[in-house]
Design a protein around this motif. Sequence first.
Motif, PDB file in Angstrom:
ATOM      1  N   GLY A 178       0.822  -1.213   0.000  1.00 20.19           N
ATOM      2  CA  GLY A 178       0.000   0.000   0.000  1.00 20.19           C
ATOM      3  C   GLY A 178       0.851   1.257   0.000  1.00 20.19           C
ATOM      4  O   GLY A 178       0.504   2.252  -0.640  1.00 20.19           O
ATOM      5  N   MET A 179       1.975   1.232   0.706  1.00 24.44           N
ATOM      6  CA  MET A 179       2.883   2.379   0.703  1.00 24.44           C
ATOM      7  C   MET A 179       3.466   2.593  -0.688  1.00 24.44           C
ATOM      8  O   MET A 179       3.673   3.738  -1.123  1.00 24.44           O
ATOM      9  CB  MET A 179       4.017   2.182   1.709  1.00 24.44           C
ATOM     10  N   VAL A 180       3.754   1.500  -1.383  1.00 22.91           N
ATOM     11  CA  VAL A 180       4.295   1.598  -2.740  1.00 22.91           C
ATOM     12  C   VAL A 180       3.266   2.240  -3.671  1.00 22.91           C
ATOM     13  O   VAL A 180       3.582   3.148  -4.441  1.00 22.91           O
ATOM     14  CB  VAL A 180       4.711   0.203  -3.249  1.00 22.91           C
ATOM     15  N   LEU A 181       2.009   1.782  -3.581  1.00 25.66           N
ATOM     16  CA  LEU A 181       0.984   2.331  -4.471  1.00 25.66           C
ATOM     17  C   LEU A 181       0.692   3.791  -4.148  1.00 25.66           C
ATOM     18  O   LEU A 181       0.331   4.572  -5.040  1.00 25.66           O
ATOM     19  CB  LEU A 181      -0.294   1.496  -4.392  1.00 25.66           C
ATOM     20  N   ARG A 182       0.853   4.189  -2.897  1.00 27.47           N
ATOM     21  CA  ARG A 182       0.642   5.588  -2.531  1.00 27.47           C
ATOM     22  C   ARG A 182       1.528   6.529  -3.353  1.00 27.47           C
ATOM     23  O   ARG A 182       1.142   7.662  -3.645  1.00 27.47           O
ATOM     24  CB  ARG A 182       0.934   5.798  -1.047  1.00 27.47           C
ATOM     25  N   LEU A 183       2.717   6.053  -3.727  1.00 26.58           N
ATOM     26  CA  LEU A 183       3.614   6.889  -4.520  1.00 26.58           C
ATOM     27  C   LEU A 183       3.041   7.196  -5.906  1.00 26.58           C
ATOM     28  O   LEU A 183       3.386   8.216  -6.503  1.00 26.58           O
ATOM     29  CB  LEU A 183       4.976   6.215  -4.658  1.00 26.58           C
ATOM     30  N   CYS A 184       2.189   6.308  -6.408  1.00 24.90           N
ATOM     31  CA  CYS A 184       1.559   6.574  -7.706  1.00 24.90           C
ATOM     32  C   CYS A 184       0.616   7.760  -7.601  1.00 24.90           C
ATOM     33  O   CYS A 184       0.530   8.589  -8.527  1.00 24.90           O
ATOM     34  CB  CYS A 184       0.828   5.332  -8.204  1.00 24.90           C
ATOM     35  N   ASN A 185      -0.104   7.873  -6.481  1.00 18.88           N
ATOM     36  CA  ASN A 185      -0.908   9.073  -6.257  1.00 18.88           C
ATOM     37  C   ASN A 185      -0.019  10.304  -6.158  1.00 18.88           C
ATOM     38  O   ASN A 185      -0.350  11.382  -6.670  1.00 18.88           O
ATOM     39  CB  ASN A 185      -1.715   8.935  -4.966  1.00 18.88           C
ATOM     40  N   VAL A 217      11.117   6.311  -5.051  1.00 17.25           N
ATOM     41  CA  VAL A 217      10.639   7.389  -5.915  1.00 17.25           C
ATOM     42  C   VAL A 217       9.743   6.787  -6.989  1.00 17.25           C
ATOM     43  O   VAL A 217       9.849   5.604  -7.315  1.00 17.25           O
ATOM     44  CB  VAL A 217      11.787   8.178  -6.583  1.00 17.25           C
ATOM     45  N   ALA A 218       8.865   7.618  -7.524  1.00 15.28           N
ATOM     46  CA  ALA A 218       8.008   7.221  -8.639  1.00 15.28           C
ATOM     47  C   ALA A 218       8.444   7.945  -9.894  1.00 15.28           C
ATOM     48  O   ALA A 218       8.684   9.157  -9.868  1.00 15.28           O
ATOM     49  CB  ALA A 218       6.546   7.525  -8.333  1.00 15.28           C
ATOM     50  N   ARG A 219       8.562   7.198 -10.987  1.00 18.07           N
ATOM     51  CA  ARG A 219       8.814   7.753 -12.312  1.00 18.07           C
ATOM     52  C   ARG A 219       7.567   7.456 -13.135  1.00 18.07           C
ATOM     53  O   ARG A 219       7.192   6.298 -13.287  1.00 18.07           O
ATOM     54  CB  ARG A 219      10.028   7.082 -12.951  1.00 18.07           C
ATOM     55  N   ALA A 220       6.924   8.476 -13.644  1.00 17.23           N
ATOM     56  CA  ALA A 220       5.624   8.266 -14.286  1.00 17.23           C
ATOM     57  C   ALA A 220       5.549   8.994 -15.626  1.00 17.23           C
ATOM     58  O   ALA A 220       6.242   9.983 -15.861  1.00 17.23           O
ATOM     59  CB  ALA A 220       4.500   8.751 -13.380  1.00 17.23           C
ATOM     60  N   ARG A 221       4.689   8.470 -16.470  1.00 16.88           N
ATOM     61  CA  ARG A 221       4.382   9.120 -17.741  1.00 16.88           C
ATOM     62  C   ARG A 221       2.870   9.052 -17.953  1.00 16.88           C
ATOM     63  O   ARG A 221       2.249   7.998 -17.740  1.00 16.88           O
ATOM     64  CB  ARG A 221       5.099   8.428 -18.902  1.00 16.88           C
ATOM     65  N   VAL A 222       2.268  10.160 -18.340  1.00 17.44           N
ATOM     66  CA  VAL A 222       0.838  10.178 -18.653  1.00 17.44           C
ATOM     67  C   VAL A 222       0.624   9.431 -19.967  1.00 17.44           C
ATOM     68  O   VAL A 222       1.276   9.729 -20.971  1.00 17.44           O
ATOM     69  CB  VAL A 222       0.314  11.612 -18.757  1.00 17.44           C
ATOM     70  N   THR A 223      -0.284   8.465 -19.965  1.00 13.60           N
ATOM     71  CA  THR A 223      -0.574   7.701 -21.185  1.00 13.60           C
ATOM     72  C   THR A 223      -1.893   8.085 -21.818  1.00 13.60           C
ATOM     73  O   THR A 223      -2.093   7.852 -23.013  1.00 13.60           O
ATOM     74  CB  THR A 223      -0.574   6.194 -20.882  1.00 13.60           C
ATOM     75  N   ALA A 224      -2.810   8.664 -21.047  1.00 11.57           N
ATOM     76  CA  ALA A 224      -4.101   9.071 -21.605  1.00 11.57           C
ATOM     77  C   ALA A 224      -4.728  10.120 -20.698  1.00 11.57           C
ATOM     78  O   ALA A 224      -4.503  10.133 -19.482  1.00 11.57           O
ATOM     79  CB  ALA A 224      -5.044   7.875 -21.754  1.00 11.57           C
ATOM     80  N   HIS A 253      -2.037   3.186 -13.574  1.00 10.94           N
ATOM     81  CA  HIS A 253      -2.770   3.893 -12.532  1.00 10.94           C
ATOM     82  C   HIS A 253      -3.781   4.826 -13.180  1.00 10.94           C
ATOM     83  O   HIS A 253      -3.437   5.551 -14.128  1.00 10.94           O
ATOM     84  CB  HIS A 253      -1.757   4.700 -11.710  1.00 10.94           C
ATOM     85  N   ALA A 254      -5.016   4.848 -12.698  1.00 13.46           N
ATOM     86  CA  ALA A 254      -6.060   5.689 -13.289  1.00 13.46           C
ATOM     87  C   ALA A 254      -6.794   6.474 -12.210  1.00 13.46           C
ATOM     88  O   ALA A 254      -7.030   5.968 -11.105  1.00 13.46           O
ATOM     89  CB  ALA A 254      -7.047   4.838 -14.076  1.00 13.46           C
ATOM     90  N   ALA A 255      -7.161   7.727 -12.556  1.00 10.89           N
ATOM     91  CA  ALA A 255      -7.853   8.575 -11.586  1.00 10.89           C
ATOM     92  C   ALA A 255      -8.761   9.563 -12.317  1.00 10.89           C
ATOM     93  O   ALA A 255      -8.456  10.012 -13.423  1.00 10.89           O
ATOM     94  CB  ALA A 255      -6.855   9.334 -10.727  1.00 10.89           C
ATOM     95  N   ILE A 256      -9.868   9.889 -11.670  1.00  6.35           N
ATOM     96  CA  ILE A 256     -10.715  11.003 -12.131  1.00  6.35           C
ATOM     97  C   ILE A 256     -10.093  12.266 -11.566  1.00  6.35           C
ATOM     98  O   ILE A 256     -10.147  12.519 -10.346  1.00  6.35           O
ATOM     99  CB  ILE A 256     -12.159  10.843 -11.625  1.00  6.35           C
ATOM    100  N   TRP A 257      -9.473  13.073 -12.420  1.00  6.21           N
ATOM    101  CA  TRP A 257      -8.831  14.285 -11.909  1.00  6.21           C
ATOM    102  C   TRP A 257      -9.782  15.472 -11.886  1.00  6.21           C
ATOM    103  O   TRP A 257      -9.546  16.442 -11.171  1.00  6.21           O
ATOM    104  CB  TRP A 257      -7.553  14.610 -12.688  1.00  6.21           C
ATOM    105  N   ARG A 258     -10.849  15.400 -12.661  1.00  2.00           N
ATOM    106  CA  ARG A 258     -11.884  16.424 -12.590  1.00  2.00           C
ATOM    107  C   ARG A 258     -13.239  15.741 -12.693  1.00  2.00           C
ATOM    108  O   ARG A 258     -13.685  15.372 -13.778  1.00  2.00           O
ATOM    109  CB  ARG A 258     -11.730  17.468 -13.698  1.00  2.00           C
TER     110      ARG A 258
END
Length: 263
Positions: A178-185, A217-224, A253-258
């Motif tokens: 859960g701590m690992v996934l928190r970094l995605c947020n 650390v998290a390294r991320a790229r927006v895909t959509a 990882h997916a989220a409703i940002w608005r």
Amino acid sequence: MAMRYAVRAHNLSAQSENKIHDDAVARRFGFRGALVPGVEVYAYACHPAVERWGRDWLERGTADCRFLSPVHDEELVEVEAVEAAEGLALTVRRGETICATGHAALPPAAGAPSAAPETPPWRAPPAERPPASEASLAPGTVLGTAPLEVTPAAAAAYLAAVRETSPLYAEAGLVHPGMVLRLCNQALVQNVVLGPWIHTGSRVRNLAAARIGESLVARARVTANGERKGHRIVELVVQVVTGAGRPIALVEHAAIWRPRQLG
């Protein structure tokens, strides 16, 4: 035979910038009260996988979790795990309401990759975050987090907060998934200014167990970044690595940002 795990949910983010975890704001969006973060619901859902496969699952297991209905602070939730499709079918319920569904599995060791493909580069979070928008979260945008030092105290506090009963983490000095996934947020939170937003689901491939005392650390790229049912939804591919560059997890990882109520 089904495996069941009951846990009293806890809202770790009541004081966070995301006001969907605040009672008053959540009620404006039609919820009964503040939402327990999806990353914590995922933490509860991981328990049967660790009970079934132990450390092996933290080293190379997979999981996906979709959040369907909110979990609120101090509600009793039950995770049910049933053997299915060479793994475990997961259901998280509060009473008769299904809050999340998912699947966990342990791929053969021979098929476990030594590193994740297409690793996003790391980028330090900006000193001044822009507002979340179609432009600041455009596909291809690279996001990064500041190093998170997983101290023994921080790891123990998280285990207590998610009411984890497995002794594995403390005994083996391992970080809870859960701590690992928190970094995605955090890949979102540390890079753009968001209004109330909702994590909707994640698909996780564990690459190694994170150890207490390491930095992450998290390294991320927006895909959509598109619209669905009036919501603006962002999708990321995130690799969580140690400060030394050791891959820990690869996450979609997916989220409703608005939410549509703010559209």
